[in-house]
Design a protein around this motif. Structure first.
Motif, PDB file in Angstrom:
ATOM      1  N   ASN A  12       2.682 -22.343   5.528  1.00 60.65           N
ATOM      2  CA  ASN A  12       3.284 -21.556   6.606  1.00 60.65           C
ATOM      3  C   ASN A  12       2.734 -20.135   6.639  1.00 60.65           C
ATOM      4  O   ASN A  12       2.505 -19.574   7.717  1.00 60.65           O
ATOM      5  N   ARG A  13       2.492 -19.561   5.474  1.00 52.96           N
ATOM      6  CA  ARG A  13       1.891 -18.221   5.431  1.00 52.96           C
ATOM      7  C   ARG A  13       0.484 -18.250   6.033  1.00 52.96           C
ATOM      8  O   ARG A  13       0.104 -17.359   6.800  1.00 52.96           O
TER       9      ARG A  13
ATOM     10  N   LEU B 121      -4.471  -6.077  -0.079  1.00 52.72           N
ATOM     11  CA  LEU B 121      -3.077  -6.348  -0.415  1.00 52.72           C
ATOM     12  C   LEU B 121      -2.994  -7.343  -1.566  1.00 52.72           C
ATOM     13  O   LEU B 121      -3.865  -8.218  -1.703  1.00 52.72           O
ATOM     14  N   PRO B 122      -1.944  -7.248  -2.368  1.00 55.29           N
ATOM     15  CA  PRO B 122      -1.793  -8.212  -3.464  1.00 55.29           C
ATOM     16  C   PRO B 122      -1.708  -9.646  -2.923  1.00 55.29           C
ATOM     17  O   PRO B 122      -1.051  -9.902  -1.917  1.00 55.29           O
ATOM     18  N   GLY B 123      -2.392 -10.545  -3.596  1.00 50.10           N
ATOM     19  CA  GLY B 123      -2.347 -11.953  -3.209  1.00 50.10           C
ATOM     20  C   GLY B 123      -3.306 -12.335  -2.101  1.00 50.10           C
ATOM     21  O   GLY B 123      -3.375 -13.502  -1.723  1.00 50.10           O
ATOM     22  N   GLN B 124      -4.038 -11.383  -1.570  1.00 53.18           N
ATOM     23  CA  GLN B 124      -5.012 -11.672  -0.512  1.00 53.18           C
ATOM     24  C   GLN B 124      -6.417 -11.557  -1.092  1.00 53.18           C
ATOM     25  O   GLN B 124      -6.679 -10.702  -1.919  1.00 53.18           O
TER      26      GLN B 124
ATOM     27  N   ASP C  46     -12.754  -9.564  11.464  1.00 54.35           N
ATOM     28  CA  ASP C  46     -13.266  -9.391  10.105  1.00 54.35           C
ATOM     29  C   ASP C  46     -12.779  -8.095   9.474  1.00 54.35           C
ATOM     30  O   ASP C  46     -12.480  -8.064   8.277  1.00 54.35           O
ATOM     31  N   LEU C  47     -12.712  -7.031  10.251  1.00 56.42           N
ATOM     32  CA  LEU C  47     -12.174  -5.778   9.723  1.00 56.42           C
ATOM     33  C   LEU C  47     -10.725  -5.965   9.285  1.00 56.42           C
ATOM     34  O   LEU C  47     -10.312  -5.447   8.245  1.00 56.42           O
ATOM     35  N   TRP C  48      -9.967  -6.712  10.068  1.00 55.35           N
ATOM     36  CA  TRP C  48      -8.583  -7.033   9.717  1.00 55.35           C
ATOM     37  C   TRP C  48      -8.541  -7.807   8.397  1.00 55.35           C
ATOM     38  O   TRP C  48      -7.746  -7.503   7.508  1.00 55.35           O
ATOM     39  N   ALA C  49      -9.410  -8.808   8.261  1.00 56.85           N
ATOM     40  CA  ALA C  49      -9.433  -9.613   7.036  1.00 56.85           C
ATOM     41  C   ALA C  49      -9.810  -8.758   5.825  1.00 56.85           C
ATOM     42  O   ALA C  49      -9.243  -8.933   4.734  1.00 56.85           O
ATOM     43  N   ILE C  50     -10.722  -7.832   6.004  1.00 60.21           N
ATOM     44  CA  ILE C  50     -11.111  -6.941   4.907  1.00 60.21           C
ATOM     45  C   ILE C  50      -9.946  -6.035   4.527  1.00 60.21           C
ATOM     46  O   ILE C  50      -9.654  -5.851   3.337  1.00 60.21           O
ATOM     47  N   LEU C  51      -9.253  -5.492   5.519  1.00 64.27           N
ATOM     48  CA  LEU C  51      -8.073  -4.668   5.218  1.00 64.27           C
ATOM     49  C   LEU C  51      -7.015  -5.473   4.474  1.00 64.27           C
ATOM     50  O   LEU C  51      -6.423  -4.993   3.510  1.00 64.27           O
ATOM     51  N   LEU C  52      -6.772  -6.696   4.918  1.00 64.03           N
ATOM     52  CA  LEU C  52      -5.796  -7.555   4.250  1.00 64.03           C
ATOM     53  C   LEU C  52      -6.174  -7.839   2.796  1.00 64.03           C
ATOM     54  O   LEU C  52      -5.298  -8.011   1.949  1.00 64.03           O
ATOM     55  N   SER C  53      -7.464  -7.891   2.528  1.00 65.84           N
ATOM     56  CA  SER C  53      -7.910  -8.244   1.178  1.00 65.84           C
ATOM     57  C   SER C  53      -7.499  -7.207   0.140  1.00 65.84           C
ATOM     58  O   SER C  53      -7.540  -7.494  -1.057  1.00 65.84           O
TER      59      SER C  53
END
Length: 159
Positions: A134-135, A29-32, A20-27
């Protein structure tokens, strides 16, 4: 036995928290996007009536507490995977954790998303109905690798 159970629960929680921490960090980024577990909660809610696969979970009748149910279900599944890791490796893994078994399980659990959850939400097998399938698949593999790292790291911390 009780100690083994609670340690495996902690391992599943640790893996889920890191994921979840990874998903929050990704959020950021543009497009996430920020993780939204409401559709998963709606899917869990409809499982009680035997409905597994939906054309579009967004068109299924809503459930008032679907966001909370989605988060609870997400963590319950993570805990289940922590327990399964110890079932498959044996309690001796707790004394000398190794990354490879956690990673193998982490990658194997992608199959539940690809062949149960994603088609259940109406996204197709392995997100095949999405324009960026694929992404999504690559991000699933990365996220579950991070989940495995979280299980491994938690095992190291609590041994």
């Amino acid at each position: 036995m009780f100690d083994i159970f609670w340690r495996s629960v902690a391992i599943g929680l640790g893996g889920t928290v890191l994921m979840d921490l990874w998903a929050i960090l990704l959020s950021f980024l543009p497009g996430q996007r920020w993780p939204n577990w409401a559709p998963v909660g709606r899917w869990f809610w409809h499982l009680r009536s035997g409905k597994i696969f939906h054309e579009d979970i967004g068109k299924a009748p809503p459930y008032e507490h679907e966001l909370a149910l989605g988060w609870i279900g997400h963590y319950a599944v993570g805990i289940l995977y922590g327990i399964l890791l110890i079932v498959f490796t044996g309690p001796s893994w707790l004394a000398a954790p190794a990354f490879l078994p956690a990673w193998i399980l982490g990658i194997a659990t992608v199959g539940a998303g690809w062949f149960l959850l994603q088609p259940g939400l109406g996204l197709g097998w392995a997100a095949s109905k999405l324009p960026n399938a694929n992404r999504v698949r690559v991000l699933n593999l990365v996220s579950h690798t991070i989940f495995a790292a979280g299980m491994f790291g938690t095992a190291l911390l609590i041994r």
